[in-house]
Scaffold this motif. Structure first.
Motif, mmCIF file in Angstrom:
data_model
loop_
_atom_site.group_PDB
_atom_site.id
_atom_site.type_symbol
_atom_site.label_atom_id
_atom_site.label_comp_id
_atom_site.label_asym_id
_atom_site.label_seq_id
_atom_site.Cartn_x
_atom_site.Cartn_y
_atom_site.Cartn_z
ATOM 1 N N GLY A 1 46.941 -101.795 -29.376
ATOM 2 C CA GLY A 1 47.586 -100.991 -28.341
ATOM 3 C C GLY A 1 49.086 -100.920 -28.544
ATOM 4 N N CYS A 2 49.690 -102.046 -28.902
ATOM 5 C CA CYS A 2 51.130 -102.056 -29.189
ATOM 6 C C CYS A 2 51.449 -101.153 -30.369
ATOM 7 C CB CYS A 2 51.598 -103.481 -29.473
ATOM 8 S SG CYS A 2 51.541 -104.597 -28.050
ATOM 9 N N VAL B 1 49.688 -98.511 -31.469
ATOM 10 C CA VAL B 1 49.511 -97.123 -31.050
ATOM 11 C C VAL B 1 50.660 -96.690 -30.144
ATOM 12 C CG1 VAL B 1 48.033 -95.559 -29.736
ATOM 13 C CG2 VAL B 1 47.011 -97.186 -31.331
ATOM 14 N N PHE B 2 51.104 -97.592 -29.258
ATOM 15 C CA PHE B 2 52.215 -97.282 -28.352
ATOM 16 C C PHE B 2 53.486 -96.957 -29.136
ATOM 17 C CE2 PHE B 2 55.946 -98.662 -25.938
ATOM 18 C CZ PHE B 2 55.809 -97.913 -24.788
ATOM 19 N N GLY C 1 47.094 -96.115 -36.718
ATOM 20 C CA GLY C 1 46.775 -95.748 -35.345
ATOM 21 C C GLY C 1 45.381 -95.163 -35.214
ATOM 22 N N THR D 1 42.833 -97.995 -35.835
ATOM 23 C CA THR D 1 42.811 -98.876 -34.665
ATOM 24 C C THR D 1 42.028 -98.249 -33.523
ATOM 25 O OG1 THR D 1 44.946 -99.859 -35.239
ATOM 26 C CG2 THR D 1 44.239 -100.038 -32.939
ATOM 27 N N THR D 2 42.259 -96.961 -33.285
ATOM 28 C CA THR D 2 41.547 -96.261 -32.215
ATOM 29 C C THR D 2 40.052 -96.215 -32.491
ATOM 30 O OG1 THR D 2 43.495 -94.890 -31.789
ATOM 31 C CG2 THR D 2 41.396 -94.091 -30.938
ATOM 32 N N GLY E 1 47.870 -96.207 -25.959
ATOM 33 C CA GLY E 1 48.233 -97.553 -26.397
ATOM 34 C C GLY E 1 48.423 -98.499 -25.228
#
Length: 215
Positions: A81-82, A84-85, A132, A135-136, A197
């Protein structure tokens, strides 16, 4: 059925925001500048096929990867999440994330681009199937069954098709919407990515605290 459709739409929008084929189109045109139209089509085909295979592998083998390395799903959600953020924040500010557009991309648009094949690098990885996106894919598929994973793969496959069409008709598309509109779209996608994220981080922290309380 409604839940599966919602899952499909959620996965598609998440992939679309992170992969952002609209913003990647001018990059693709720059990387393939000077090559023939036939070769450009071939490069686009290889790029989307390779990115699909990469995401497919991580979506299907996500749980196995967690088990093999002893990874905790909640820790992965927080870390991912970090990640993607940060990508979303860069997009929101109109900058390309180094995770999807490495420094070497600055020199990856040579005049003799026809002698180099950018399909694998930097197009398939890391621009399309970057950290990203991976990860998603793993986050969406980690807790789901075979049906949910199938819908995630279908959503990404549809996005690959859209990306391919944008790459092929990219010059017309850019002339039609204009570069100013592309900047607005990129920033809007960046906001969506940052929210995705943040949601991953919140869910990971919530589940981690729940396990701690129950434990």
């Amino acid at each position: 059925m409604d839940a599966l459709f919602l899952h499909f739409v959620t996965a598609f929008m998440a992939f679309f925001a992170i992969m952002n084929p609209i913003a990647n189109t001018p990059v693709f045109l720059g990387l393939t500048e000077g090559v023939s139209s036939v070769h450009r089509v071939e490069i686009a085909q290889r790029a989307v096929i390779q990115s699909f295979i990469i995401v497919l592998a991580f979506a299907v083998a996500g749980k196995m990867i967690f088990g093999l390395f002893g990874l905790n799903m909640d820790a992965f959600r927080i870390t991912g999440g970090c990640l993607v953020f940060l990508i979303g924040i860069n997009m929101l500010q109109g900058r390309h994330s180094r995770m999807h557009y490495p420094h070497s991309l600055d020199n990856a648009i040579p005049n003799d681009a026809s002698e180099d094949d950018p399909a694998t690098f930097p197009l398939a990885m890391p621009m399309l199937a970057g950290p990203g996106t991976i990860t998603t894919a793993m986050n969406l598929s980690a807790d789901g069954g075979l049906v949910n994973i199938s819908f995630i793969i279908l959503a990404f496959g549809l996005l690959c098709l859209i990306t391919y069409l944008l790459f092929i008709f990219g010059e017309r598309f850019i002339r039609y919407i204009g570069r100013a509109a592309m900047g607005v779209i990129t920033r809007l996608m960046g906001l969506i990515v940052a929210v995705i994220g943040t949601g991953m981080v919140i869910e990971g922290i919530k589940n981690a605290f729940a396990l701690g309380v129950n434990g």
